[in-house]
Design a protein around this motif. Structure first.
Motif, PDB file in Angstrom:
ATOM      1  N   SER A  23       0.780  -1.117  -0.086  1.00 46.77           N
ATOM      2  CA  SER A  23       0.004  -0.019   0.038  1.00 46.77           C
ATOM      3  C   SER A  23       0.990   1.152  -0.059  1.00 46.77           C
ATOM      4  CB  SER A  23      -1.096  -0.151   1.127  1.00 46.77           C
ATOM      5  OG  SER A  23      -0.177   0.301   2.423  1.00 46.77           O
ATOM      6  N   ALA A  26       0.981   2.908  -3.310  1.00 44.28           N
ATOM      7  CA  ALA A  26      -0.263   3.797  -3.796  1.00 44.28           C
ATOM      8  C   ALA A  26      -0.013   5.222  -3.294  1.00 44.28           C
ATOM      9  CB  ALA A  26      -1.530   3.137  -3.119  1.00 44.28           C
ATOM     10  N   SER A  29       0.605   7.740  -6.141  1.00 44.46           N
ATOM     11  CA  SER A  29      -0.299   7.917  -7.078  1.00 44.46           C
ATOM     12  C   SER A  29      -0.622   9.368  -7.136  1.00 44.46           C
ATOM     13  CB  SER A  29      -1.389   7.101  -6.951  1.00 44.46           C
ATOM     14  OG  SER A  29      -2.256   7.920  -5.506  1.00 44.46           O
ATOM     15  N   ASP A  30      -0.346  10.052  -6.108  1.00 41.89           N
ATOM     16  CA  ASP A  30      -0.808  11.427  -6.111  1.00 41.89           C
ATOM     17  C   ASP A  30       0.505  12.516  -6.532  1.00 41.89           C
ATOM     18  OD1 ASP A  30      -2.749  13.045  -5.961  1.00 41.89           O
ATOM     19  OD2 ASP A  30      -2.828  13.248  -3.690  1.00 41.89           O
ATOM     20  N   PRO A 133      -9.232  23.526  -0.758  1.00 40.65           N
ATOM     21  CA  PRO A 133      -8.231  23.504   0.240  1.00 40.65           C
ATOM     22  C   PRO A 133      -7.053  23.803  -0.192  1.00 40.65           C
ATOM     23  CG  PRO A 133      -9.195  21.258  -0.248  1.00 40.65           C
ATOM     24  CD  PRO A 133     -10.052  22.395  -0.980  1.00 40.65           C
ATOM     25  N   ARG A 136      -4.520  29.243  -0.226  1.00 38.12           N
ATOM     26  CA  ARG A 136      -4.410  29.725   1.021  1.00 38.12           C
ATOM     27  C   ARG A 136      -5.481  30.724   1.473  1.00 38.12           C
ATOM     28  NH1 ARG A 136       1.780  31.205   0.977  1.00 38.12           N
ATOM     29  NH2 ARG A 136       1.154  31.767  -1.081  1.00 38.12           N
ATOM     30  N   LEU A 137      -5.910  30.849   2.547  1.00 38.06           N
ATOM     31  CA  LEU A 137      -6.930  31.835   3.021  1.00 38.06           C
ATOM     32  C   LEU A 137      -6.123  33.195   3.085  1.00 38.06           C
ATOM     33  CD1 LEU A 137      -9.238  30.391   5.644  1.00 38.06           C
ATOM     34  CD2 LEU A 137      -9.793  31.033   3.258  1.00 38.06           C
ATOM     35  N   SER A 138      -4.745  33.030   3.016  1.00 33.80           N
ATOM     36  CA  SER A 138      -3.958  34.544   3.095  1.00 33.80           C
ATOM     37  C   SER A 138      -3.831  35.056   1.549  1.00 33.80           C
ATOM     38  CB  SER A 138      -2.693  34.333   3.782  1.00 33.80           C
ATOM     39  OG  SER A 138      -2.044  33.107   3.239  1.00 33.80           O
ATOM     40  N   ILE A 190     -13.847  38.018   4.311  1.00 37.81           N
ATOM     41  CA  ILE A 190     -14.983  37.474   4.759  1.00 37.81           C
ATOM     42  C   ILE A 190     -15.162  37.719   6.067  1.00 37.81           C
ATOM     43  CG2 ILE A 190     -15.888  34.987   5.004  1.00 37.81           C
ATOM     44  CD1 ILE A 190     -14.208  34.195   2.751  1.00 37.81           C
ATOM     45  N   LYS A 194     -18.712  39.454   7.115  1.00 39.66           N
ATOM     46  CA  LYS A 194     -19.728  38.705   7.881  1.00 39.66           C
ATOM     47  C   LYS A 194     -19.897  39.265   9.202  1.00 39.66           C
ATOM     48  CE  LYS A 194     -19.915  34.014   5.946  1.00 39.66           C
ATOM     49  NZ  LYS A 194     -19.828  32.858   5.863  1.00 39.66           N
TER      50      LYS A 194
ATOM     51  N   ILE B 106      -9.006  15.083   2.099  1.00 39.94           N
ATOM     52  CA  ILE B 106      -9.423  16.417   1.777  1.00 39.94           C
ATOM     53  C   ILE B 106      -8.225  17.412   1.800  1.00 39.94           C
ATOM     54  CG2 ILE B 106     -10.819  18.494   2.346  1.00 39.94           C
ATOM     55  CD1 ILE B 106     -12.978  16.772   3.698  1.00 39.94           C
ATOM     56  N   MET B 107      -7.318  17.528   2.482  1.00 35.49           N
ATOM     57  CA  MET B 107      -6.269  18.390   2.804  1.00 35.49           C
ATOM     58  C   MET B 107      -4.901  17.712   1.911  1.00 35.49           C
ATOM     59  SD  MET B 107      -7.785  20.578   4.268  1.00 35.49           S
ATOM     60  CE  MET B 107      -6.788  21.830   4.216  1.00 35.49           C
ATOM     61  N   ALA B 108      -4.652  16.764   1.798  1.00 36.25           N
ATOM     62  CA  ALA B 108      -3.416  16.273   1.058  1.00 36.25           C
ATOM     63  C   ALA B 108      -3.537  15.107   0.094  1.00 36.25           C
ATOM     64  CB  ALA B 108      -2.542  15.720   2.241  1.00 36.25           C
ATOM     65  N   TYR B 109      -4.333  14.168   0.091  1.00 39.36           N
ATOM     66  CA  TYR B 109      -4.286  13.047  -0.761  1.00 39.36           C
ATOM     67  C   TYR B 109      -5.565  12.910  -1.308  1.00 39.36           C
ATOM     68  CZ  TYR B 109      -0.145  11.600   2.074  1.00 39.36           C
ATOM     69  OH  TYR B 109       1.014  11.557   2.838  1.00 39.36           O
ATOM     70  N   ARG B 110      -5.707  13.959  -2.449  1.00 45.53           N
ATOM     71  CA  ARG B 110      -6.978  13.997  -3.180  1.00 45.53           C
ATOM     72  C   ARG B 110      -7.186  12.894  -4.276  1.00 45.53           C
ATOM     73  NH1 ARG B 110      -8.338  19.185  -5.228  1.00 45.53           N
ATOM     74  NH2 ARG B 110      -8.184  20.518  -3.496  1.00 45.53           N
ATOM     75  N   ASN B 111      -6.045  12.247  -4.733  1.00 50.89           N
ATOM     76  CA  ASN B 111      -6.446  11.418  -5.919  1.00 50.89           C
ATOM     77  C   ASN B 111      -5.825   9.897  -5.381  1.00 50.89           C
ATOM     78  OD1 ASN B 111      -6.695  13.104  -7.730  1.00 50.89           O
ATOM     79  ND2 ASN B 111      -4.740  13.658  -8.387  1.00 50.89           N
ATOM     80  N   THR B 112      -5.567   9.830  -4.061  1.00 48.83           N
ATOM     81  CA  THR B 112      -5.244   8.456  -3.283  1.00 48.83           C
ATOM     82  C   THR B 112      -6.733   7.908  -2.780  1.00 48.83           C
ATOM     83  OG1 THR B 112      -3.113   9.489  -2.703  1.00 48.83           O
ATOM     84  CG2 THR B 112      -3.822   7.444  -1.772  1.00 48.83           C
ATOM     85  N   ILE B 116      -6.727   2.954   1.271  1.00 47.01           N
ATOM     86  CA  ILE B 116      -5.199   2.773   1.505  1.00 47.01           C
ATOM     87  C   ILE B 116      -5.032   3.796   2.562  1.00 47.01           C
ATOM     88  CG2 ILE B 116      -2.886   3.458   0.424  1.00 47.01           C
ATOM     89  CD1 ILE B 116      -4.243   2.151  -2.022  1.00 47.01           C
ATOM     90  N   LEU B 120      -3.463   2.093   6.136  1.00 47.17           N
ATOM     91  CA  LEU B 120      -2.170   2.493   6.801  1.00 47.17           C
ATOM     92  C   LEU B 120      -2.236   2.990   8.145  1.00 47.17           C
ATOM     93  CD1 LEU B 120      -0.234   4.308   3.932  1.00 47.17           C
ATOM     94  CD2 LEU B 120       0.342   2.163   4.761  1.00 47.17           C
ATOM     95  N   ILE B 242     -16.088  32.350  10.142  1.00 41.79           N
ATOM     96  CA  ILE B 242     -15.206  31.293   9.440  1.00 41.79           C
ATOM     97  C   ILE B 242     -15.204  30.123  10.213  1.00 41.79           C
ATOM     98  CG2 ILE B 242     -13.135  31.080   8.365  1.00 41.79           C
ATOM     99  CD1 ILE B 242     -13.092  33.884   7.605  1.00 41.79           C
ATOM    100  N   SER B 245     -18.115  27.984   9.645  1.00 40.80           N
ATOM    101  CA  SER B 245     -18.419  27.436   8.401  1.00 40.80           C
ATOM    102  C   SER B 245     -17.213  26.557   7.864  1.00 40.80           C
ATOM    103  CB  SER B 245     -18.618  28.450   7.333  1.00 40.80           C
ATOM    104  OG  SER B 245     -17.721  29.354   7.225  1.00 40.80           O
ATOM    105  N   SER B 255      -2.979  27.953   7.985  1.00 44.55           N
ATOM    106  CA  SER B 255      -2.585  28.227   6.842  1.00 44.55           C
ATOM    107  C   SER B 255      -2.512  29.784   6.661  1.00 44.55           C
ATOM    108  CB  SER B 255      -3.915  27.831   5.759  1.00 44.55           C
ATOM    109  OG  SER B 255      -4.908  28.706   5.776  1.00 44.55           O
ATOM    110  N   LEU B 256      -2.815  30.504   7.438  1.00 41.08           N
ATOM    111  CA  LEU B 256      -2.493  32.025   7.478  1.00 41.08           C
ATOM    112  C   LEU B 256      -1.346  32.379   7.765  1.00 41.08           C
ATOM    113  CD1 LEU B 256      -5.936  33.242   8.800  1.00 41.08           C
ATOM    114  CD2 LEU B 256      -5.302  33.491   6.229  1.00 41.08           C
ATOM    115  N   ARG B 265       2.769  28.003   4.791  1.00 35.85           N
ATOM    116  CA  ARG B 265       1.864  26.841   4.422  1.00 35.85           C
ATOM    117  C   ARG B 265       2.157  25.615   5.548  1.00 35.85           C
ATOM    118  NH1 ARG B 265      -1.220  26.767  -0.065  1.00 35.85           N
ATOM    119  NH2 ARG B 265      -2.061  25.105   1.005  1.00 35.85           N
TER     120      ARG B 265
END
Lengths: 408, 364
Positions: A23, A26, A29-30, A133, A136-138, A190, A194, B106-112, B116, B120, B242, B245, B255-256, B265
């Motif tokens: 695994s 895999a 792959s990304d 995602p 960056r929000l900045s 934002i 808001k 969502i944050m790192a491995y979009r296509n994995t 798996i 892991l 924020i 939501s 991330s800011l 980052r």
């Protein structure tokens, strides 16, 4: 030793170990090589006449960024790709179709939004960037004024080869030096939109009128190339653009939020005399109360300045001589603040955040007036006190003209 | 001789367990800028719940929860309750696994493939449990030091960057208590503080049993203060709208950070930290499931159960919800009412009452 370790495992674990080792493959792959992706650095959003969005994606052309011409190519350091669609997302996706490599967004620096979209609402336009995602929000956001957003990103810039980067450093620089502009990030905008009791003001960017083939490398061969400049401030009510004013009129906003780092102000005093002062630190305090349904807004500003230039004959010997200068600078700042409050009152947009101040100082009153605040703000009585003390006058005392007058 | 963990390891394990997914999901956020108040109050209420669990433990110091239920309520009812607890721990493990798979996806491995990613994490946990509670304890101590230094480092970066805006948490005294109370009960009390019920399976593994109460309370208070602190920091940086939501507020806040365009980052660092925290939480629930089921089925060698239960949790983590939005909805609107309140609050209190009456009879 490894053999011993393996020996302690049961058969099931050995099988599991083999499966889990597979695994690991895999995870590749990304994986993308740097030379297989294109870095999106700026995005410009325009609204077409038929109501669709036009997105301009600025992508870095790495081989042309380095200035050493031996390896670098001949063309511009960036490439702009456009797409059109009913939503921002669709427009962006259409522009992806034209890219030779997949776009990567973690390095996105700036989003330029056209005036038309800003008048329609910022939140809709920013939704995609807030949700994605990778972005960056900045990331900074700015609004184009009198020119389309794509033309801003299209104009090649001299000192910094990448127009998006150039725009960002321009925005940062104007705040640091002149105090007449600011760059806001997606998350800040934002937050402002808001939050109740405060509205957002964003620096606008425009191309000078005489634009002629700004997207051409020949633009860079001139001593004064046509590049985008920060020309003013757009005032927003909720997320919609309501009015625009000249550059330095954002200064009261920076003062009100204690964001002012440095600024220059020129004030007339006595007869036909002018003083240019460098504002070093300016701090402010806001007070809001509501009495009998009329809000009273008070703003106390305190600051330190130094004299940059005096135009006209003037003796500068003691503290007394400084008084009229200080007073004129104070009056000028006061005038600016009052003018801006009047402008925002006209459009019922509380840009300086007096409503927010009320919610801190008199929470119970705020609860009551919250809904009707923008109409209430229009009726508000304002009071501004400015106290500037001049600490130094540069490397001379009297103004130059005076000395010459005496010798003659 | 059974493996034991010492008090410091126990403390670290509790803190990592409590913070785990609560930090990821920002438990107090439904109370807006007053999330910290609800977390502190929930933490104090959580201490009371913890006292219930430890009181039960003092009646049967060498037995885990799944065994003393059978002693208190008799063989038949007791075994059903024990089985329910084992299933509950398994379901919670699956939920945690799903949370962190989604985070990575969502944050790192979009296509994995998510299978798996989950496999892991599960593999690490299976190995950890195979090594036993002593190893888990030692790793918890090391993880505690490492993860907290990273978390505090990130907060220091945010502070240096000037992102902390005190105005966002003002006014400090709330006017409307109803969202706060609603956040305290059931959300914040049950996740994470009520989840301490899992530790009543681990109490017998502690070397100094007299210190269970003291160390546990310290750990709960420490983790509740950290969660409240982190909540305040996030509200200061992002503002309540924020935070409410955003899907992972902690990541949005990280991330800011942009120090001189050089330290930027930091999400990657936060993702690694959060996943490691999540693995500790997963380990605890997984371990409880394994020893619980071993007890019920009276299997001597627990290691035989690790692989089947691990694979079951892995499958379950994908079966519990069709998508992440539904998963979160179930977690907030269903699980607290149908699982947490009965199994974390009602059953332990009833057990304690029965045990109390039984023991008094014995003394008389």
């Amino acid at each position: 030793m490894v053999r011993d370790m393996i020996g302690t495992f049961s058969k099931g674990f050995k099988v599991l170990a083999i499966i889990s080792l597979c695994s690991f493959l895999a995870a590749c792959s990304d994986y993308k090589e740097v030379n297989q992706i294109s870095f999106a650095i700026g995005v410009a959003l325009d609204k077409e006449n038929d109501g669709t969005y036009k997105a301009t994606l600025q992508v870095v052309n790495p081989s042309n960024v380095t200035s050493a011409s031996s390896t670098g190519g001949q063309g511009p350091a960036i490439l702009n790709y456009q797409g059109q669609g009913r939503t921002v997302g669709e427009a962006m996706w259409k522009s992806f179709e034209k890219l030779p490599r997949p776009a990567s967004f973690p390095h996105l620096e700036i989003v330029v939004i056209s005036e038309a979209i800003a008048k329609e609402g910022l939140l809709n336009a920013l939704e995609l960037f807030d949700r994605e995602p990778d972005v960056r929000l900045s990331t900074a956001v700015t609004v184009s004024h009198n020119s389309s957003a794509c033309s801003i990103l299209n104009a090649l810039t001299p000192l910094n080869k990448i127009p998006s980067n150039s725009l960002i450093s321009n925005l940062e620089n104007i705040k640091k030096v002149a105090g007449t502009g600011q760059s806001l990030t997606i998350s800040q905008i934002i937050q402002y939109i808001k939050d109740d009791g405060q509205e957002v003001a964003i620096s606008t960017v425009a191309l000078p009128k005489k634009k002629k083939s700004t997207g051409d490398l020949s633009n860079l061969e001139k001593a004064s190339p046509t590049s985008p400049e920060i020309d003013g401030t757009a005032f927003f009510k909720e997320d919609k653009w309501v009015t625009w004013s000249k550059n330095h009129e954002i200064r009261p906003v920076l003062i009100a939020y204690n964001e002012m780092k440095s600024s220059y102000i020129t004030a007339p005093f006595e007869k036909h005399k002018f003083v240019t002062a460098h504002l070093l630190t300016v701090k402010s305090k806001k007070y809001t109360t509501v009495k009998d349904g009329i809000p009273y807004l008070k703003m106390n500003v305190k600051g330190i300045a130094e004299i940059e230039e005096i135009k006209g004959l003037y003796t500068l010997e003691n503290d007394k001589d400084l008084q009229p200068i200080e007073k004129s600078v104070e009056e000028e700042i006061k005038k600016e603040i009052k003018k801006m409050i009047a402008l925002t009152q006209k459009y019922q947009t509380d840009t300086l955040g007096f409503g927010k101040q009320l919610s801190f100082q008199h929470p119970s009153q705020w609860k009551y007036y919250r809904k009707s605040w923008s109409s209430l703000y229009q009726k508000a009585q304002t009071e501004v006190h400015v106290d500037i003390s001049i600490k130094t006058a540069g490397s001379r005392t009297h103004s130059n003209q005076f000395q010459r007058g005496e010798t003659q | 001789m059974k493996e034991k963990i010492n008090t410091i390891q126990f403390f670290c394990l509790i803190v990592l367990f409590e913070i785990g997914s609560a930090l990821l999901l920002e438990v107090g956020r439904s109370a807006g800028k007053y999330g910290w108040i609800s977390l502190i109050v929930a933490g104090l209420l959580g201490c009371i719940l913890y006292l219930v669990y430890t009181k039960l433990h003092t009646y049967y110091p060498s037995l885990p929860l799944t065994q003393y239920t059978q002693l208190i309520w008799g063989k038949h009812i007791g075994i059903i309750i024990s089985f329910l607890y084992a299933l509950y721990f398994m379901y919670m493990a699956a939920r945690i696994l799903r949370d962190f798979t989604a985070l990575l996806l969502i944050m790192a491995y979009r296509n994995t493939s998510p299978v798996i990613l989950a496999a892991l994490m599960m593999g690490v946990c299976m190995y950890g449990i195979k090594q036993g509670i002593q190893t888990i304890g030692r790793v918890a101590l090391a993880g505690f030091v490492l993860l907290f230094s990273i978390l505090f480092l990130i907060i220091i970066f945010q502070w240096i960057n000037g992102l902390l805006d005190v105005e966002n948490v003002r006014p400090i005294i709330p006017r409307d208590w109803s969202p706060i109370l609603h956040t305290i009960f059931p959300t914040a009390l049950t996740i994470p503080f009520g989840e301490m019920i899992a530790f009543s399976m681990i109490f017998p593994d502690l070397d100094q049993k007299s210190k269970v109460k003291k160390i546990g309370l310290y750990a709960i208070i420490a983790s509740c203060l950290f969660l409240a602190f982190s909540s305040i920091v996030n509200i200061m940086i992002l503002n309540e709208d924020i935070v409410e939501s955003s899907i992972f507020p902690l990541l949005s806040a990280a991330s800011l950070v942009d120090i001189a365009h050089f330290i930027t980052r930091l999400e990657a660092l936060v993702v690694i930290t959060l996943v490691t925290l999540g693995i500790f939480k997963l380990l605890v629930f997984f371990y409880c499931t394994v020893i619980g089921i071993a007890d019920i089925l009276q299997i001597k060698n627990q290691n035989k159960l690790i692989l089947p239960i691990g694979l079951l949790i892995l499958t379950l983590s994908f079966a519990i919800a069709p998508n992440y939005i539904e998963h979160i909805y179930i977690g907030i609107h269903k699980v607290p009412y149908y699982l947490h309140i009965p199994l974390q609050i009602v059953v332990p209190i009833l057990l304690l009452l029965t045990a109390f009456i039984k023991n008094r009879k014995k003394h008389n």
